[in-house]
Design an enzyme around this catalytic site. Structure first.
Site, mmCIF file in Angstrom:
data_model
loop_
_atom_site.group_PDB
_atom_site.id
_atom_site.type_symbol
_atom_site.label_atom_id
_atom_site.label_comp_id
_atom_site.label_asym_id
_atom_site.label_seq_id
_atom_site.Cartn_x
_atom_site.Cartn_y
_atom_site.Cartn_z
ATOM 1 N N GLY A 94 -1.840 0.030 -3.624
ATOM 2 C CA GLY A 94 -1.656 0.952 -2.491
ATOM 3 C C GLY A 94 -2.951 1.428 -1.907
ATOM 4 N N GLY A 96 0.332 1.795 0.043
ATOM 5 C CA GLY A 96 1.123 0.915 0.879
ATOM 6 C C GLY A 96 1.858 1.643 1.994
ATOM 7 N N ASP A 260 -0.237 3.403 -11.686
ATOM 8 C CA ASP A 260 -0.536 3.830 -10.318
ATOM 9 C C ASP A 260 0.259 5.079 -9.932
ATOM 10 O OD1 ASP A 260 1.432 1.589 -10.547
ATOM 11 O OD2 ASP A 260 1.911 2.183 -8.504
HETATM 12 P P1 AMP Z 1 6.120 2.803 -6.125
HETATM 13 O O1 AMP Z 1 6.969 2.003 -7.046
HETATM 14 O O2 AMP Z 1 6.891 3.586 -5.096
HETATM 15 O O3 AMP Z 1 5.155 3.653 -6.863
HETATM 16 O O4 AMP Z 1 5.270 1.777 -5.243
HETATM 17 C C1 AMP Z 1 4.431 0.803 -5.825
HETATM 18 C C2 AMP Z 1 3.502 0.294 -4.772
HETATM 19 O O5 AMP Z 1 4.227 -0.316 -3.719
HETATM 20 C C3 AMP Z 1 2.621 1.352 -4.138
HETATM 21 O O6 AMP Z 1 1.354 0.813 -3.922
HETATM 22 C C4 AMP Z 1 3.303 1.633 -2.820
HETATM 23 O O7 AMP Z 1 2.393 2.060 -1.848
HETATM 24 C C5 AMP Z 1 3.884 0.282 -2.484
HETATM 25 N N1 AMP Z 1 5.088 0.408 -1.664
HETATM 26 C C6 AMP Z 1 6.301 0.867 -2.035
HETATM 27 N N2 AMP Z 1 7.166 0.824 -1.016
HETATM 28 C C7 AMP Z 1 6.480 0.348 0.054
HETATM 29 C C8 AMP Z 1 6.798 0.081 1.410
HETATM 30 N N3 AMP Z 1 8.022 0.284 1.887
HETATM 31 N N4 AMP Z 1 5.831 -0.416 2.189
HETATM 32 C C9 AMP Z 1 4.603 -0.648 1.719
HETATM 33 N N5 AMP Z 1 4.232 -0.425 0.463
HETATM 34 C C10 AMP Z 1 5.145 0.068 -0.360
HETATM 35 MG MG MG Z 2 3.783 4.805 -6.489
#
Ligand code: AMP
Ligand code: MG
Length: 501
Positions: A94, A96, A260
């Site tokens: 990220g 992201g 993360d």
């Molecule tokens: P998370 O499981 O929500 O912690 O996300 C894991 C990674 O995926 C992080 O780097 C987020 O920024 C990225 N991420 C999750 N959902 C999205 C999305 N819809 N668009 C872009 N990046 C995403």
């Molecule tokens: Mg996250």
């Protein structure tokens, strides 16, 4: 995107992290959403940031907090981090879908502002950079619920919504949460540069964190042979141990404890498939994508340690001395159980420490587990029983509210005998007070969030405010709102929460 001329009330922007510049942060802008509207506004947090109610109506604020516009003083940017996901190195991740607006200052307090869901960033990979209304409501409410419970967390200032379509398992609509925290630095920020072999960048990050968030450490390095990075790691170990104990004590399951999603400040960070336990089950898995149960309730403390080990590896190029790294890390093995003991003593209303207290806590959890007794209701009823204890002629009458929760009375009666004996050395009123301040009446159960989400989808946001009100003071009685403290309805068990957000 335009820059609005209106001032954001009296905000003073400082932007300390943004000033690190590339490669830590990239200047960036949101991708506009159409027809944005307010979904939720957190008035008490607004006040804490030094702003008054006129803020919400200030020209450009709704647009700015949707990622559509930049207000004077903001310097939007995104940061880069990597991480271990489900135990495997995942490389660069990220931000992201997080856009940092910058850091504001009030007095000595600094607050980073971050939009979640404001569009693609250089780190979006295959993602759309968006967040949906459903997950944004969950994040908003749970951040504030954790704060209300006294558990360190990132905060949530508001949600804005848009009719723009976002594709998940089905088509949903977009929303943006404004998150607020002293810092959004994650273990993954350090891991990112360590994995690239850039220890100079790891050092820059660590020096930044120490200077701004761990300034006291500079006076404590004697115990670490002058090695401030070992002292830094140890501080993260301490706060993570505390955080894990607090999660366990309220039955909070995070669901995605990837490195993360771990804050170096020991804040609860990134609310996805989280859940507060309903019926108590040690092995409960709240994330339906977690097939192995890596992030089950029981595993959380161990995973906390595993994640700290990853952080230690990332800092290895700075710490350099193995014995110091271990001296920083290993105390987790005692810090966590001690922190949990302390939490459990409070839940049990014990104001002193006695041999056998840990067993008392273990035994009651075994009773709950056997019958999947509702975790929150059990502890609250136990607290109420202690409060009213002297109004009853026999102990078993006094415990009736608790006994009603069990089909097989024998194990819990036996436990209550031991507990009654333990309580005999306590001042009952002091015990009850401690319990009522540590066993919440209200937690953000999945079904409560779901009801607020379903109403919000029809344009009715009132339920979000009601929940926010209750969850901000979850230890209060809030007469008239008992429905929100009730057992979950039968349909609650069919709610499936995955990583999709
Ligand atoms: P998370 O499981 O929500 O912690 O996300 C894991 C990674 O995926 C992080 O780097 C987020 O920024 C990225 N991420 C999750 N959902 C999205 C999305 N819809 N668009 C872009 N990046 C995403
Ligand atoms: Mg996250």
């Amino acid at each position: 995107m335009t820059v609005a001329t209106s001032e954001m009330n009296s905000l003073q922007w400082t932007h300390r992290y943004a000033k690190l510049g590339l490669p830590f942060v990239t200047t960036w802008q949101g991708t506009p959403l159409s027809d944005v509207h307010w979904v939720a506004q957190n008035h008490s947090l607004l006040q804490k940031l030094g702003l008054d109610e006129s803020f919400w109506a200030t020209e450009g604020v709704l647009e700015a907090l949707s990622g559509n516009q930049i207000l004077n003083g903001m310097q939007p940017h995104t940061s880069v981090y990597s991480g271990h996901q489900f135990g495997v190195w995942a490389g660069q991740l990220g931000d992201g879908r997080a856009l940092w607006l910058g850091e504001s200052r009030i007095g000595h307090a600094h607050w980073e502002w971050q939009l979640k869901g404001a569009g693609k960033t250089p780190y979006s990979r295959m993602g759309d950079g968006r967040a949906v209304l459903r997950s944004s409501i969950r994040e908003y409410l749970c951040s504030e619920a954790m704060h209300g419970l006294g558990i360190p967390t990132t905060r949530a200032l508001c949600i804005t919504g848009s009719p723009d379509a976002v594709l998940r398992e089905s088509v949903e609509t977009a929303a943006v949460v404004t998150r607020i925290a002293p810092s959004f630095l994650r273990f993954g920020h350090f891991e990112h540069f360590a994995a690239l072999g850039q220890d100079d960048k790891v050092k820059q990050l660590a020096d930044f964190a120490i200077e701004h968030y761990f300034a006291d450490l500079k006076d404590q390095t004697d115990a670490w042979r002058g090695n401030i990075y070992a002292a830094f790691l140890h501080q993260v170990v301490r706060s993570t141990a505390q955080l894990m104990a607090k999660w366990q004590a309220v039955g909070f399951c995070h669901g995605v404890m990837n490195t993360d999603n771990m804050s170096v400040l020991g804040l609860t960070l990134d609310y996805g498939p989280f859940q507060f336990l309903d019926g108590f089950d040690h092995n409960h898995i709240c994330n339906h994508s977690d097939h192995q149960g890596r992030y089950s309730y029981a595993n959380q403390p161990k995973i906390g340690y595993w994640n700290l080990f990853c952080l230690a590896q990332a800092l290895w190029g700075l710490i350099k001395e193995e014995d110091l790294a271990m001296q920083a890390l290993e105390p987790y093995q005692t810090l966590f159980p001690e922190a949990l003991d302390e939490q459990m003593r409070r839940k049990l209303g014990l104001t002193d420490i006695q041999h056998g207290d840990r067993q008392l806590a273990t035994d009651v959890l075994a009773c709950l587990s056997k019958e999947r007794v509702d975790f929150t209701i059990f502890w609250r009823r136990l607290s109420v029983c202690v409060k009213d204890f002297s109004n009853h002629s026999t102990p078993m009458q006094a415990w009736q509210l608790v006994l009603d929760l069990f089909l097989d009375a024998q194990p819990i009666e036996q436990w209550l005998d031991t507990y009654t004996h333990r309580l005999s050395s306590q001042n009952l009123q002091a015990a009850a007070l401690l319990m009522l301040q540590n066993n919440p009446k209200f937690v953000l159960r999945n079904h409560l969030g779901e009801e607020a989400i379903q109403k919000a989808k029809t344009g009715d946001f009132f339920e979000i405010d009601t929940l926010l009100h209750l969850l901000h003071s979850p230890y209060d009685e809030h007469s008239g709102y008992d429905r929100y403290a009730n057992f979950p309805p039968s349909w609650a068990s069919s709610i499936e929460i995955s990583c999709s957000s």
